[in-house]
Design a protein around this motif. Sequence first.
Motif, PDB file in Angstrom:
ATOM      1  N   ASN A  53      30.543 -12.743  45.387  1.00 44.66           N
ATOM      2  CA  ASN A  53      29.748 -12.053  46.119  1.00 44.66           C
ATOM      3  C   ASN A  53      29.325 -10.799  45.631  1.00 44.66           C
ATOM      4  OD1 ASN A  53      28.798 -12.966  48.732  1.00 44.66           O
ATOM      5  ND2 ASN A  53      30.053 -11.652  50.042  1.00 44.66           N
ATOM      6  N   ASP A  91      25.687 -13.146  57.297  1.00 47.00           N
ATOM      7  CA  ASP A  91      26.256 -12.216  58.023  1.00 47.00           C
ATOM      8  C   ASP A  91      25.391 -11.991  59.532  1.00 47.00           C
ATOM      9  OD1 ASP A  91      28.472 -12.056  56.600  1.00 47.00           O
ATOM     10  OD2 ASP A  91      28.145 -10.010  55.843  1.00 47.00           O
ATOM     11  N   GLU A 137      30.051  -6.343  55.099  1.00 50.28           N
ATOM     12  CA  GLU A 137      30.265  -7.116  54.023  1.00 50.28           C
ATOM     13  C   GLU A 137      31.691  -7.405  53.604  1.00 50.28           C
ATOM     14  OE1 GLU A 137      28.035  -4.896  53.883  1.00 50.28           O
ATOM     15  OE2 GLU A 137      26.393  -5.481  52.642  1.00 50.28           O
ATOM     16  N   ASP A 138      31.984  -8.669  53.662  1.00 49.08           N
ATOM     17  CA  ASP A 138      33.441  -8.950  53.196  1.00 49.08           C
ATOM     18  C   ASP A 138      33.378  -9.352  51.656  1.00 49.08           C
ATOM     19  OD1 ASP A 138      35.377  -8.912  55.278  1.00 49.08           O
ATOM     20  OD2 ASP A 138      34.390 -10.785  56.080  1.00 49.08           O
ATOM     21  N   ARG A 170      29.610  -6.820  45.286  1.00 45.83           N
ATOM     22  CA  ARG A 170      28.937  -6.476  46.781  1.00 45.83           C
ATOM     23  C   ARG A 170      29.642  -5.442  47.376  1.00 45.83           C
ATOM     24  NH1 ARG A 170      24.284  -7.874  48.823  1.00 45.83           N
ATOM     25  NH2 ARG A 170      24.099  -7.284  51.085  1.00 45.83           N
ATOM     26  N   THR A 182      27.484 -13.499  52.115  1.00 44.98           N
ATOM     27  CA  THR A 182      26.987 -12.437  53.055  1.00 44.98           C
ATOM     28  C   THR A 182      25.467 -12.571  53.536  1.00 44.98           C
ATOM     29  OG1 THR A 182      26.621 -11.215  51.097  1.00 44.98           O
ATOM     30  CG2 THR A 182      28.569 -10.692  52.240  1.00 44.98           C
TER      31      THR A 182
END
Length: 525
Positions: free
Chosen positions: A50, A279, A239-240, A62, A276
């Motif tokens: 990510n 999201d 965000e993960d 990210r 993401t």
Amino acid sequence: MQTTGLAKTIMLQGTASDVGKSLLTAALCRIFTEDGWRTAPFKSQNMSLNSYVTWDGKEIGRAQGMQADACGILATTDMNPILLKPTGEMRSQVIVHGKPLRDYEARAYREEVLPLAEPIVREALERLRLQSDAVVLEGAGSPVEINLKDRDIVNMRMASWADAPVLLVADIDRGGVFASIVGTMELLEPEERERVAGFVINKFRGDVSLLRPGLEWLEARTGKPVLGVVPYLPGLELEDEDSLSLDRSSHQAVQPTSEDTLDIAVIRLARLSNFTDLDPLQGESDLRLRYVDSPGKLGHPDAVILPGSKNTTADLAILRENGMAAALERYAAVGGRVVGICGGYEMMGRLLLDPDRTESDIPELPGLGWFPFDVIFSADKRTIRVSGQGQLPGMHHEESIDGYEIHTGIINMPAGVLQPFAIREQQLDGESEMPLSPEGASQPDGRLWGTFIHGIMHNDEFRRAWLNQLRLDRGWPPAQTGNRFNERRQDAFARLAGHVRAHVDLQAIYAIMGLTAHTGIRNVE
């Protein structure tokens, strides 16, 4: 405000992966910024599919992009000088200061690259410290991976180079929190244990008074203070970092509040990247977003999204092997709507060509055949921020869009294919003007479309216009834009900072760093 010398530092390390280091780092970044300190995040080496494209078109993790946003500053590659993007088992693309170096097997990376990495990460950190008052460093995994410690550049050796006190973070939600903390401390070298300033227990649920005897025992056993017990914070919508958190978030979407609920299926690719992108859909109240990894789970949703992939050809080969590609072809043939983003968009073409084995060992693979273009993969990666307008067939007018591209695939678009986006590469000097260029592809009825633009669904008006097309298919009236994603994101940063303020000893953390806690809180945009 500090005016001379290097910024003060603090580092968050974890007893394991996925204990919440990234979000706690973002929280401290936001808190210090709110308190008037020029703050920046730093992670010397990150492994993530990510990624985030910086203002100058470079690629970083990210999480560090998100943390820079929490600080209200532009992200730079100094915040994450080395990024590893897995391309297969035991193999990753190595990205140094935002640009790909090449793919390495794990052993070759350890033996060939890590010995050269120290000056890269130390120089990046020094530049950040010269520009900031405070730098919040994030570690990776655990600092006591014994087999990796001799060439560590991201945990305790990094803390030493940064002269950073360490907060050791543990996740109580997974159980065994006291064993994980004490075990980590026992495996640290004496000088490393000395660097640990205290503990933060994260993701707590329940009555903290029942935990108090354990905290007192832990402090007596280790001689280190517990500086915070942070309760689990649901629905944060930030965000993960990786697919571990995706497994959780796919079950934590906002529950639809009306009977006219859209069903959107996301194909769970083996090498799914930049998830993401989706999201903002999680925050919409009139849809259910679900991740699908087998044909039997597909059903007949209102729309299917083919997301980004770090290895498009290999992921499409898997979809062919497990029957998902055939299921998608049947779905599209009866009028289903499919959206492809980046790697998913590449799959929608006629043929995937990789003559130099850039992405995989598969030199040629038929695509899904919905568009008459071929994709050729090359060693050069396009990373750029873009802005412009977009209008799919059936939309009443153009909508403003912005986002970014990260891809190695090159498409030669045949004449006559509808391209729904007009984009302009964002210029850094603010003076030169790039011409608009067409982007993406759409069938005339707009049911099948794709784009290279990551973040396309972050554009509120465009996202709602597309969702209203799905509602129209159902005979439902259009809905108004209810999810202002960027506003919600800023609210989430403020909520996270407030939550952590309430549950950690900030005065002690400031004292550990050698900074003064300001009394006033300033607005952060």
